[in-house]
Design a protein around this motif. Structure first.
Motif, PDB file in Angstrom:
ATOM      1  N   THR A 329      22.012  17.028  41.056  1.00  0.00           N
ATOM      2  CA  THR A 329      20.793  16.979  41.871  1.00  0.00           C
ATOM      3  C   THR A 329      20.341  18.378  42.252  1.00  0.00           C
ATOM      4  OG1 THR A 329      21.440  14.828  42.758  1.00  0.00           O
ATOM      5  CG2 THR A 329      19.776  16.052  43.990  1.00  0.00           C
ATOM      6  N   ASP A 330      21.301  19.235  42.564  1.00  0.00           N
ATOM      7  CA  ASP A 330      20.985  20.595  42.980  1.00  0.00           C
ATOM      8  C   ASP A 330      20.632  21.505  41.808  1.00  0.00           C
ATOM      9  OD1 ASP A 330      21.577  19.792  45.558  1.00  0.00           O
ATOM     10  OD2 ASP A 330      23.634  20.564  45.508  1.00  0.00           O
ATOM     11  N   ARG A 331      20.938  21.068  40.586  1.00  0.00           N
ATOM     12  CA  ARG A 331      20.690  21.909  39.408  1.00  0.00           C
ATOM     13  C   ARG A 331      19.884  21.116  38.378  1.00  0.00           C
ATOM     14  NH1 ARG A 331      24.715  25.914  38.909  1.00  0.00           N
ATOM     15  NH2 ARG A 331      23.551  26.570  37.064  1.00  0.00           N
ATOM     16  N   PRO A 332      18.545  21.074  38.504  1.00  0.00           N
ATOM     17  CA  PRO A 332      17.720  20.235  37.615  1.00  0.00           C
ATOM     18  C   PRO A 332      17.800  20.635  36.147  1.00  0.00           C
ATOM     19  CG  PRO A 332      16.361  21.703  38.961  1.00  0.00           C
ATOM     20  CD  PRO A 332      17.740  21.769  39.515  1.00  0.00           C
ATOM     21  N   VAL A 339      23.767  17.564  28.365  1.00  0.00           N
ATOM     22  CA  VAL A 339      23.919  19.008  28.512  1.00  0.00           C
ATOM     23  C   VAL A 339      24.333  19.628  27.172  1.00  0.00           C
ATOM     24  CG1 VAL A 339      25.276  20.836  29.597  1.00  0.00           C
ATOM     25  CG2 VAL A 339      24.473  18.890  30.956  1.00  0.00           C
ATOM     26  N   GLY A 340      23.682  20.737  26.827  1.00  0.00           N
ATOM     27  CA  GLY A 340      24.061  21.512  25.654  1.00  0.00           C
ATOM     28  C   GLY A 340      24.160  22.980  26.024  1.00  0.00           C
ATOM     29  N   PRO A 341      24.949  23.755  25.294  1.00  0.00           N
ATOM     30  CA  PRO A 341      25.115  25.170  25.656  1.00  0.00           C
ATOM     31  C   PRO A 341      23.930  26.045  25.266  1.00  0.00           C
ATOM     32  CG  PRO A 341      26.387  24.660  23.696  1.00  0.00           C
ATOM     33  CD  PRO A 341      25.821  23.356  24.174  1.00  0.00           C
ATOM     34  N   GLN A 342      23.141  25.638  24.280  1.00  0.00           N
ATOM     35  CA  GLN A 342      22.036  26.481  23.819  1.00  0.00           C
ATOM     36  C   GLN A 342      21.004  26.670  24.943  1.00  0.00           C
ATOM     37  OE1 GLN A 342      22.842  23.487  22.847  1.00  0.00           O
ATOM     38  NE2 GLN A 342      21.066  22.135  22.617  1.00  0.00           N
ATOM     39  N   LYS A 347      23.904  31.727  31.303  1.00  0.00           N
ATOM     40  CA  LYS A 347      22.796  31.781  32.263  1.00  0.00           C
ATOM     41  C   LYS A 347      23.017  30.759  33.377  1.00  0.00           C
ATOM     42  CE  LYS A 347      19.542  33.215  28.648  1.00  0.00           C
ATOM     43  NZ  LYS A 347      18.313  32.862  27.898  1.00  0.00           N
ATOM     44  N   ALA A 348      22.913  29.478  32.995  1.00  0.00           N
ATOM     45  CA  ALA A 348      23.102  28.430  34.000  1.00  0.00           C
ATOM     46  C   ALA A 348      24.576  28.234  34.318  1.00  0.00           C
ATOM     47  CB  ALA A 348      22.509  27.110  33.509  1.00  0.00           C
ATOM     48  N   PHE A 349      25.429  28.594  33.367  1.00  0.00           N
ATOM     49  CA  PHE A 349      26.869  28.447  33.591  1.00  0.00           C
ATOM     50  C   PHE A 349      27.640  29.359  32.644  1.00  0.00           C
ATOM     51  CE2 PHE A 349      25.389  24.591  31.174  1.00  0.00           C
ATOM     52  CZ  PHE A 349      25.728  25.034  29.905  1.00  0.00           C
ATOM     53  N   ARG A 350      28.850  29.652  33.041  1.00  0.00           N
ATOM     54  CA  ARG A 350      29.810  30.326  32.157  1.00  0.00           C
ATOM     55  C   ARG A 350      30.307  29.297  31.161  1.00  0.00           C
ATOM     56  NH1 ARG A 350      35.660  31.783  34.515  1.00  0.00           N
ATOM     57  NH2 ARG A 350      36.735  32.470  32.609  1.00  0.00           N
ATOM     58  N   TYR A 351      30.455  29.702  29.889  1.00  0.00           N
ATOM     59  CA  TYR A 351      30.832  28.738  28.858  1.00  0.00           C
ATOM     60  C   TYR A 351      32.200  29.084  28.283  1.00  0.00           C
ATOM     61  CZ  TYR A 351      30.092  25.172  25.294  1.00  0.00           C
ATOM     62  OH  TYR A 351      30.191  24.033  24.526  1.00  0.00           O
ATOM     63  N   ILE A 352      33.139  28.160  28.491  1.00  0.00           N
ATOM     64  CA  ILE A 352      34.493  28.272  27.947  1.00  0.00           C
ATOM     65  C   ILE A 352      34.604  27.268  26.807  1.00  0.00           C
ATOM     66  CG2 ILE A 352      36.940  27.862  28.423  1.00  0.00           C
ATOM     67  CD1 ILE A 352      36.422  28.709  31.304  1.00  0.00           C
ATOM     68  N   ALA A 367      20.535  18.267  24.196  1.00  0.00           N
ATOM     69  CA  ALA A 367      19.366  19.145  24.067  1.00  0.00           C
ATOM     70  C   ALA A 367      18.809  19.543  25.428  1.00  0.00           C
ATOM     71  CB  ALA A 367      18.284  18.456  23.234  1.00  0.00           C
ATOM     72  N   ASN A 368      19.563  19.208  26.499  1.00  0.00           N
ATOM     73  CA  ASN A 368      19.146  19.536  27.870  1.00  0.00           C
ATOM     74  C   ASN A 368      17.842  18.839  28.250  1.00  0.00           C
ATOM     75  OD1 ASN A 368      21.365  21.406  28.407  1.00  0.00           O
ATOM     76  ND2 ASN A 368      20.356  22.737  26.895  1.00  0.00           N
TER      77      ASN A 368
END
Length: 569
Positions: A329-332, A339-342, A347-352, A367-368
């Motif tokens: 809700t806090d992150r539209p 959710v996809g990393p592309q 940016k929106a998150f660190r990707y491991i 495809a977000n």
């Protein structure tokens, strides 16, 4: 006359055996240690060690002490009640979280019950050792430790209070630390061999302990809470949390451009794979977690699961938890189920990502956008991975990192753990000594633990049979269990034999209880698990007894003289 300490009469022994298993017992060691009168539950995760149990516990401790002394270890005893401040300095006052037993004294000062003693040993050496001439040194203790387990279970295997040997090495060089580590590794092999434990040495992760090299000693057992992998073709073995995988980068140039797909009502890997008619392994699963409050995405192939314990060990001492509906809700920009990393990674998150998500590989992923996925999303072209960590749940058949053969997975009990801590605690407490050149040298440390009470339970798990316990002679509460079938002549012979065996240097338990039927005595003898059982029975009047090997069941009749000569040899 035999040393009284060598001969114990059951008529004078505080022992109460049980015919039935405790209602809450699930593991063999829990059932048998209680039924045989070795331990009794005091409260959840807290146990009373009864006379026979204490003998076993002390025998394990004796073996540990002898082998620790043999490598130059010096025994000390540190307090169990510890001040807060050293653990604040190291950061573990917070890192341990709810596992710590915390309390205040009457003046309001904070204390804890020690779960492990790196901080206090470091301060002890800082106080006692000031020159390189004082090192190397190995200190150890055998003491009760405390951890506030949320769900204590399996008897003494996982308690809130437990007996442990912890030792610490202090050296001025990394080469010295490696030598101290090797000394402990060899000592542990000797300890567990003497105890009669079947064990494996496996690679491990250090986690909140910190440091570099880390190995566990695991006792394979169905009741074990640890899982480890074993390669049938080479010597590779590791805790599942320490298994690594090597994947070579792929050629990403062969893949076409990113293609957006209409995939309504497919928020899960299962629904997506079914909708597109592709295997789950072609999809990219992006699990969102919070690491100390920061959202992090973890990418793994869609047919694999993220091992949260493994992830937590890699990221320790940070706290890892799953995201909640409120986080979306806090992150539209984060579309739940799509959710996809592309466009978002970095940016929106660190990707491991797991190493299987290798550079150049192409995936179907979110495809977000609600109801949309994307095909041909290529690692390194369409998004970047911030960190690679081995985070998937290991499965049977996964390739061995060393030789490529499919791995086997087994359960085991952790009985020992050794760490090359390095300078983590020396840095925290500024543990320096004066070097040969007159300048301060920062000390490097090792930490080495053995679960003493846990070793008792592990032995019970590995050596019991359908009749009861079967202790190895080194740690059994007695060498010989002499049973008087019941008649006066039988009891007299049993006591005489017990005295003679005691005089020969054997530890003897004599069942001379009056009013107890032979059947109950024989059942108890099997249950208690002492290596050799001698019965003064029907031929007692002839001076003949039956000698039985508890483990193999082999029996033979011998005269008292022959029995003393045979068993006392």
């Amino acid at each position: 006359m035999a040393n009284a300490a060598q001969v114990q009469r059951m008529s004078r022994l505080m022992i109460k055996t049980l015919r039935d298993d405790p209602a809450d017992a699930e593991t063999a060691s829990h059932k048998l240690l209680v039924r045989a009168g070795y331990v009794r539950r005091s409260s959840a995760g807290i146990w009373t060690w009864l006379p026979l149990g204490m003998k076993v516990l002390e025998n394990v401790s004796r073996v540990v002490r002898e082998e620790m002394d043999a490598i130059g270890g010096q025994e000390v005893l540190l307090p169990a009640l510890l001040p807060k401040e050293p653990y604040e300095t190291s950061g573990r006052w917070e890192e341990y979280g709810d596992l710590l037993f915390r309390l205040k004294d009457r003046k309001g000062a904070d204390y804890l019950l020690g779960p492990t003693h790196e901080e206090i040993f470091t301060l002890t050496v800082k106080d006692q050792c000031t020159s390189y001439k004082d090192l190397p040194v190995i200190l150890y203790q055998i003491q009760i430790k405390y951890r506030d387990e949320a769900r204590p279970r399996s008897g003494v295997l996982r308690g809130r209070e437990f007996h442990m040997k912890d030792s610490y090495s202090f050296d001025t060089t990394d080469e010295g630390l490696a030598q101290s580590y090797a000394l402990h590794r060899e000592a542990y092999q000797k300890i567990f061999a003497r105890l009669g434990l079947d064990y494996r040495i496996v690679s491990a992760v250090s986690g909140a302990m910190g440091g570099s090299a880390s190995e566990e000693f695991l006792a394979p057992a169905a009741a074990g809470e640890d899982t480890f992998v074993d390669c049938p073709s080479c010597d590779y073995a590791a805790n599942t949390e320490a298994v690594t995988v090597k994947v070579e980068p792929a050629d990403g140039s062969a893949h076409g451009p990113v293609e957006e797909l209409d995939t309504p009502d497919t928020p899960t890997i299962e629904t997506l794979a079914e909708h597109l008619g592709v295997p789950a392994s072609a999809t990219l699963k992006n699990l969102l977690v919070k690491v100390d409050g920061e959202i992090v995405a973890v990418g793994v192939p869609g047919n694999r699961e993220v091992d949260l314990g493994k992830l937590g060990e890699h990221l320790a001492p940070a706290t890892v938890e799953l995201v909640t509906a409120e986080d979306f809700t806090d992150r539209p920009e984060l579309v739940r189920g799509y959710v996809g990393p592309q466009g978002l990674a970095g940016k929106a998150f660190r990707y491991i990502a797991d190493p299987r998500v290798a550079p150049g590989t192409a995936w179907i992923t979110g495809a977000n956008k609600e109801g949309k996925h994307a095909r041909n999303v290529v690692v390194g072209r369409d998004f970047e991975v911030d960190d690679y960590l081995d985070v998937v749940v290991v499965e049977p058949g996964d390739p061995c990192p060393k030789c490529g053969t499919g791995l086997k997975i087994d359960r085991a009990i952790e009985i020992g753990h050794i760490f090359q801590l390095g300078r983590k605690y020396a840095d925290a407490f500024e543990l320096d000594v004066l070097g040969q050149n007159g300048k301060p040298v920062r000390v490097t440390m090792g930490s080495y633990g053995i679960g003493v009470s846990r070793a008792v339970a592990a032995l019970a798990e590995q050596t019991h049979d359908d009749k009861g316990l079967c202790w190895p002679r080194e740690i059994a509460p007695a060498d010989v269990h002499v049973v008087a079938a019941g008649k006066a002549t039988q009891t007299e012979l049993a006591l005489e034999l017990g005295e003679r065996l005691g005089a020969a240097g054997l530890r003897v338990l004599v069942d001379d209880r009056a009013g107890v039927s032979p059947g109950v005595k024989f059942t108890d003898a099997e249950l208690l698990g002492i290596p050799t059982i001698v019965v003064a029975g029907r031929r007692a009047g002839e001076g003949v007894v039956e000698v039985k090997d508890r483990r193999t069941g082999e029996r033979e009749e011998l005269t008292v003289e022959e029995a003393v000569a045979r068993l006392g040899a």
